[in-house]
Design an enzyme around this catalytic site. Sequence first.
Site, short mmCIF file in Angstrom:
data_model
loop_
_atom_site.label_atom_id
_atom_site.label_comp_id
_atom_site.label_asym_id
_atom_site.label_seq_id
_atom_site.Cartn_x
_atom_site.Cartn_y
_atom_site.Cartn_z
N GLU A 46 27.72 -44.49 -22.66
CA GLU A 46 28.62 -45.67 -22.82
C GLU A 46 27.66 -47.03 -23.09
O GLU A 46 27.85 -47.93 -23.90
CB GLU A 46 29.33 -45.80 -21.78
N ASP A 48 24.47 -47.14 -24.00
CA ASP A 48 23.59 -47.22 -25.13
C ASP A 48 24.70 -47.62 -26.21
O ASP A 48 24.25 -48.37 -27.49
CB ASP A 48 23.23 -45.70 -25.53
N SER A 93 1.59 -44.01 6.86
CA SER A 93 0.36 -44.22 6.20
C SER A 93 -0.79 -43.23 6.58
O SER A 93 -0.44 -42.20 7.21
CB SER A 93 -0.23 -45.84 6.87
N LEU A 94 -1.91 -43.49 6.84
CA LEU A 94 -3.05 -42.50 6.80
C LEU A 94 -4.02 -42.82 8.16
O LEU A 94 -4.20 -44.01 8.42
CB LEU A 94 -3.95 -42.41 5.58
N GLU A 133 -10.04 -37.75 -3.17
CA GLU A 133 -9.98 -38.63 -4.18
C GLU A 133 -10.05 -40.01 -3.64
O GLU A 133 -10.05 -40.31 -2.37
CB GLU A 133 -8.43 -38.49 -4.63
N LYS A 135 -9.39 -43.73 -2.48
CA LYS A 135 -8.49 -44.45 -1.69
C LYS A 135 -8.28 -45.80 -2.17
O LYS A 135 -9.19 -46.56 -2.15
CB LYS A 135 -8.73 -44.54 -0.23
N LYS A 336 -13.06 -44.27 5.58
CA LYS A 336 -13.09 -45.58 5.20
C LYS A 336 -14.64 -45.82 4.89
O LYS A 336 -15.55 -45.34 5.82
CB LYS A 336 -12.71 -46.33 6.34
N CYS A 437 -3.22 -63.95 36.43
CA CYS A 437 -2.55 -63.81 35.01
C CYS A 437 -2.76 -65.32 34.58
O CYS A 437 -2.15 -66.00 35.26
CB CYS A 437 -1.20 -63.35 35.22
S1 IVH Z 1 -1.81 -40.27 0.05
C1 IVH Z 1 1.59 -39.89 3.90
N1 IVH Z 1 -3.62 -41.02 -1.30
O1 IVH Z 1 -3.30 -45.74 1.70
C2 IVH Z 1 0.51 -40.82 3.24
N2 IVH Z 1 -2.61 -42.92 -0.06
O2 IVH Z 1 -3.74 -46.31 4.46
C3 IVH Z 1 -0.03 -40.43 1.82
N3 IVH Z 1 -3.39 -44.91 -0.46
O3 IVH Z 1 -0.01 -45.97 2.53
C4 IVH Z 1 -0.87 -41.14 1.08
N4 IVH Z 1 -5.10 -44.40 -2.00
O4 IVH Z 1 -0.67 -46.56 0.02
C5 IVH Z 1 -2.54 -41.48 -0.61
N5 IVH Z 1 -5.59 -41.67 -2.89
C6 IVH Z 1 -4.47 -41.96 -1.88
C7 IVH Z 1 -4.38 -43.14 -1.68
C8 IVH Z 1 -3.34 -43.68 -0.61
C9 IVH Z 1 -4.54 -45.30 -1.46
C10 IVH Z 1 -2.93 -45.76 0.45
C11 IVH Z 1 -1.33 -45.60 0.69
C12 IVH Z 1 -1.27 -45.22 2.05
C13 IVH Z 1 -2.21 -46.29 2.52
C14 IVH Z 1 -2.77 -45.48 3.96
#
Ligand code: IVH
Length: 709
Positions: A46, A48, A93-94, A133, A135, A336, A437
């Site tokens: 619709e 489109d 996060s990681l 891979e 980061k 890191k 304190c």
């Molecule tokens: S995998 C469950 N792969 O790093 C989280 N994250 O410090 C799996 N990031 O929140 C994430 N490169 O935003 C993944 N090759 C990569 C990444 C990556 C950067 C970021 C991502 C994550 C943060 C954690």
Amino acid sequence: MKLFTDTDLQQQPEEIKKKIEKLKTKILYYQKEYYENNTSKISDTEFDALFHELKHLELQYPKFITPDSPTQKIYNTTQTKLTKTKHLVPMISLENAFHEKDLSDWEERFIKILEKSHINFYKDPQEIKYIVEPKFDGLGISCVYKNGKFIRAVTRGNGEEGENVSLNMQTLEDHKNTIPSITPHTNSLFEIRGEIVMKKSIFKELNTKLSAENKKQFSTPRNAASGSLRQLDATITKQRKLSVFFYETPLKETQNYFTTYDKTLSFFEKHHIPYCKHYYTCQTLSEVLRAIKKIEKLRENFDFDIDGAVIKINNYHLREIIGSTGHHPRWAIAWKFPAIQVQTQLQHIEWQVGRTGVLTPVAHLQEVVIDGVKVNRATLHNMDYIKEKKLNIHDTVLLERSGDVIPKIIKSITAEQKEQYQSPHTVFSHIPLPTTCPICNAPTYKKQDEVALRCSNTNCPQILKGKLEHFVSKKCLNIKGFGTEICDDIIEKKLITQFSDFSHIYTFSSTDWAKIKNFKQKSIENIQSALKNSTTQPFWRIIHALGITGVGEKTSKILAQHYPHFRAFTHISQTSLETLQNIHDIGEKTAQEIITFIQNTEHQKLFEQLEIIFQTNTRTNTALSSSSKKTPFLHKKFVITGSFPHHSRDDLKTIIEEHGGTCVGSVSKKTDYVVVGDKAGQKKTHAESIGIPLLTLSEFFTLLNHTNT
Ligand code: IVH
């Protein structure tokens, strides 16, 4: 939908003009609904057709084409705000690794988990074990596709919800509006997650331009990427030429379809979904380390910033078994790279008091810029840290900052220099340990086996402020509009002077509220209605709000499943120690903390008050606590048979009912599950004979936890 016909062209130009205007308004309305509010008010066909009709009319009457016509530009006019959108799966996060040992500890941890499921991680030598891979140092993004069509892009935000940047995302050159659908395998939804980055070359170009225009420059490519993506006017995003690398497909159905990460990456390759081609497949941790080194070498050559490498288990099934904590997956870890370090001067030390009463030393530093970011504070953790670093006021210190990590003092250069011509034993920190304190002057103390120094006054105003802030926070009682300033003011004005009086916020009179800074009638009404609304919170939120040491959101949810209301929870006593420890995720220390907390007579008073406030809602509360919409127990009929070492049948019955199920006395074809304990007799045999599924207690909780955590 009425389609354009040639008879329309025979109409008067004025009428055509009106028609064009109408069509433009309609199309813009549907675009706004679609892009900003995530709603499709009409079907794609619709839409489109409308678009086609407008285009055709404009072609015949070019003089009626206006620059704001949807045919003249993609829908990327200025948005009024970026709307918040909840993620399908939280974006966690990681965990970080800095040394080889961190990696081997990580591997050991997940191997142990796999062993519990009788899985040998290294069994099949053919299977790819790890993928390593880069980061990316950028901005996390989630893109969702429905039946192969892009429907939205959302930033990471707080992990639960982010900003809807769909329009902005569509301006990226790498963006794909369609991805071949892999339905029916994927339940029609397909989500890819990745990182938005700004190439270093583009960053330099942008900053040169901004400087020429006398505008503020961006400090890092990452800040520039974030600022450029989260623009209200998507045309600006387009000019910023952002890039994206995808690295995750979080939906379970998609992972079941791909089975491994390397196959997902092959799919990305085949369908031109942007991803980083510099990834390595590894079979062992030694290979992982070699891959990390290779990526570190490539770092300088990349035209985008990376701050480490990510090591991921390749097999999705194993990832699922290994699972995640509330904060990070156990199936991946971030290595890191060393951070950038600079020298500065330690000016003085401030002792801050947190909600747990711990005094944390914070270093005030002469301001320096690290990697484009201004730094003038650093945490010193505790007294041992200060002593170990031999820190003194006015020392030159080495400071480092990596990504979002709080700046850290690595060492004292002054102490190091002194040690070169003095004996190391003569160089030490003269910074005194605070005996009182800094807020309430109560004596400080240390718990046995702890380094942390604490304020001995449980009602220290600073502790109360922190506790109250936690109590009302979004993750706890979620009282809308009850921010830090209000909490601070309540404590400063002594409207509350002890933790066990926290329930008073529900009984404050309007006169009490009027004492709060800037509180007028409207704000009083708002807070009172927010408080009222909060009394329908699920029970786990009340547990979380109490701030018991070791009991975070996840543990609170688990506890609420076992103790779904005040009556059950407040009856936890020393005899419950073993039962608590048997609950998955609760260790001995936390179990003891819970018991001590509950048995405190002051806390008992608070429970009584809270029970009255939340009482009328306890039933719905706990039902909600299990997200009744999703609970696998909803409308299910259970029969409980046999005995259980740590639960009475009534306990289990309560849990079932709180989660929307019912408990019946005898097994029939209508029974959905039979929960079997020790010495289960006839009911079990009967259920088996008519094919009703049997659940052990652990299967019962697994089923429950599966959708509730
Ligand atoms: S995998 C469950 N792969 O790093 C989280 N994250 O410090 C799996 N990031 O929140 C994430 N490169 O935003 C993944 N090759 C990569 C990444 C990556 C950067 C970021 C991502 C994550 C943060 C954690």
